[in-house]
Design a protein around this motif. Structure first.
Motif, PDB file in Angstrom:
ATOM      1  N   ASP A  90      45.939 143.045  58.013  1.00  0.00           N
ATOM      2  CA  ASP A  90      45.503 141.854  57.289  1.00  0.00           C
ATOM      3  C   ASP A  90      46.746 141.238  56.642  1.00  0.00           C
ATOM      4  OD1 ASP A  90      44.587 140.029  55.343  1.00  0.00           O
ATOM      5  OD2 ASP A  90      42.717 141.138  55.081  1.00  0.00           O
ATOM      6  N   VAL A  92      47.975 139.104  54.476  1.00  0.00           N
ATOM      7  CA  VAL A  92      47.603 138.252  53.333  1.00  0.00           C
ATOM      8  C   VAL A  92      48.752 137.301  52.932  1.00  0.00           C
ATOM      9  CG1 VAL A  92      46.822 138.214  50.927  1.00  0.00           C
ATOM     10  CG2 VAL A  92      46.090 140.071  52.450  1.00  0.00           C
ATOM     11  N   ARG A 117      43.526 140.331  61.414  1.00  0.00           N
ATOM     12  CA  ARG A 117      42.439 139.522  60.822  1.00  0.00           C
ATOM     13  C   ARG A 117      42.992 138.726  59.666  1.00  0.00           C
ATOM     14  NH1 ARG A 117      40.325 137.126  56.783  1.00  0.00           N
ATOM     15  NH2 ARG A 117      41.168 138.880  55.620  1.00  0.00           N
ATOM     16  N   GLU A 122      46.940 131.981  57.499  1.00  0.00           N
ATOM     17  CA  GLU A 122      47.686 133.191  57.882  1.00  0.00           C
ATOM     18  C   GLU A 122      47.912 133.262  59.394  1.00  0.00           C
ATOM     19  OE1 GLU A 122      45.821 135.461  53.982  1.00  0.00           O
ATOM     20  OE2 GLU A 122      44.828 135.675  55.915  1.00  0.00           O
ATOM     21  N   ILE A 136      46.522 132.743  48.815  1.00  0.00           N
ATOM     22  CA  ILE A 136      45.751 133.645  49.684  1.00  0.00           C
ATOM     23  C   ILE A 136      44.679 132.880  50.476  1.00  0.00           C
ATOM     24  CG2 ILE A 136      46.107 135.674  48.212  1.00  0.00           C
ATOM     25  CD1 ILE A 136      43.065 135.269  47.364  1.00  0.00           C
ATOM     26  N   GLY A 192      37.735 138.795  52.518  1.00  0.00           N
ATOM     27  CA  GLY A 192      38.525 138.935  53.735  1.00  0.00           C
ATOM     28  C   GLY A 192      39.074 140.349  53.895  1.00  0.00           C
ATOM     29  N   ASP A 193      39.508 140.936  52.800  1.00  0.00           N
ATOM     30  CA  ASP A 193      40.037 142.308  52.848  1.00  0.00           C
ATOM     31  C   ASP A 193      38.946 143.285  53.286  1.00  0.00           C
ATOM     32  OD1 ASP A 193      42.374 141.235  51.805  1.00  0.00           O
ATOM     33  OD2 ASP A 193      41.835 141.699  49.747  1.00  0.00           O
TER      34      ASP A 193
END
Ligand SMILES: Nc1ncnc2c1ncn2[C@@H]1O[C@H](COP(=O)(O)OP(=O)(O)OP(=O)(O)O)[C@@H](O)[C@H]1O
Ligand SMILES: Cc1ncsc1CCO
Ligand SMILES: [Mg+2]
Length: 263
Positions: A90, A92, A117, A122, A136, A192-193
């Motif tokens: 991820d 970020v 992801r 990003e 973010i 999202g995390d």
């Protein structure tokens, strides 16, 4: 799409190893637990190989790392590769902070990720596409999201999930889209995390088909949030977060099938 993976995940209860960020670690652990997998977090490089050995998938979150943590992330990614464990990353805020993009791309030269992801800001950064990311958050841009996701997947030779109002999932050739979700996700930092680590949990039971695992994880997560939002009369971020945890635990394949929107 293979929704049976949700039942397989709950039957198998795979261990998902995470390097998390200090902001959302508790949500990520509970999200993994609620859906039916078994979270474990690590902050010590000396335990890396043993940790990877007992895990069925690894999720690396680049949300808030220091230099020593980069060494840990590198070792864990390489150990996941060596032990043939699915690896999710991820990235970020790589669209907003050039140092982060440098670190993320350097890391991905030194291990092979199976799934990336991230949000549009990003993924656009990793694809070297012009975009105005905002911290973010996804930010704004006018390029086609499917093309951005495909370009990132080709560049990194892996499955890419570009999440947002519509989630785009691609291996660079095949493309799937998940249309479920709710804007309430954006009012809870760490949605999202949580998704990234839940993707890792689905990869753990996928028999190596990470494109299918990624699609299914996106549908399960987004549809679960939508089911919660449908029960709320107004925008209540705190209630949403608590009920999302409940619903991740309670939701069935049949519940998801009733509202699933994907192509
Ligand atoms: N506007 C929206 N409408 C519906 N669903 C959304 C919307 N925005 C995000 N989602 C959903 O929210 C979840 C998290 O994705 P998002 O793209 O917000 O991650 P993120 O930007 O990395 O979030 P975070 O900052 O919390 O880590 C996904 O399931 C996605 O489908
Ligand atoms: C707010 C925030 N800052 C670094 S990581 C993080 C949580 C979202 O990933
Ligand atoms: Mg994020």
């Amino acid at each position: 799409m293979k929704l049976e993976l949700l039942d397989q995940l709950r039957q198998t209860n795979p261990v998902v190893l995470n390097i998390s960020n200090f902001v959302t670690v508790q949500d990520v652990a509970n999200g993994i637990n609620a859906i039916g997998a078994s979270p474990i977090m690590s902050e010590e490089i000396a335990e890396t190989d043993e940790m990877v050995a007992i895990s069925s998938a690894v999720a690396l979150n680049l949300g808030a790392f220091s230099k020593p943590q980069v060494a840990h992330i590198l070792k864990m990614g390489q150990s996941a590769n060596a032990n043939h464990k699915p690896l999710v990353i991820d990235p970020v805020a790589v669209g907003a902070i050039s140092y982060r993009k440098q670190v993320a791309t350097d890391l991905m030269k030194q291990f092979q990720v199976d799934v990336i992801r991230g949000n549009a800001g990003e993924i656009a950064a990793l694809a070297d596409v012009e975009w105005q990311a905002k911290g973010i958050d996804a930010g704004s841009g006018d390029q086609d999201l499917v093309e951005i996701a495909k370009a990132a997947a080709v560049k990194q030779q892996c499955v890419v999930i570009l999440s947002g109002e519509t989630d785009v999932i691609t291996d660079g050739q095949k493309v799937a889209r998940v249309h479920n979700g709710t804007p309430l996700f954006q009012l809870h930092v760490g949605s999202g995390d949580m998704l990234s680590s839940i993707v890792a949990a689905f990869c753990a039971v996928s028999d190596g088909d990470y494109f299918e695992a990624a699609q299914t994880a996106c549908l399960v997560f987004a549809a679960t949030g939508e089911l919660v939002a449908n029960q709320l009369k107004e925008e209540r971020p705190g209630t949403f977060a608590a009920q999302l945890m409940d619903e991740l635990h309670l939701v069935s394949v049949a519940d998801i099938e009733k509202i699933a929107q994907f192509d």
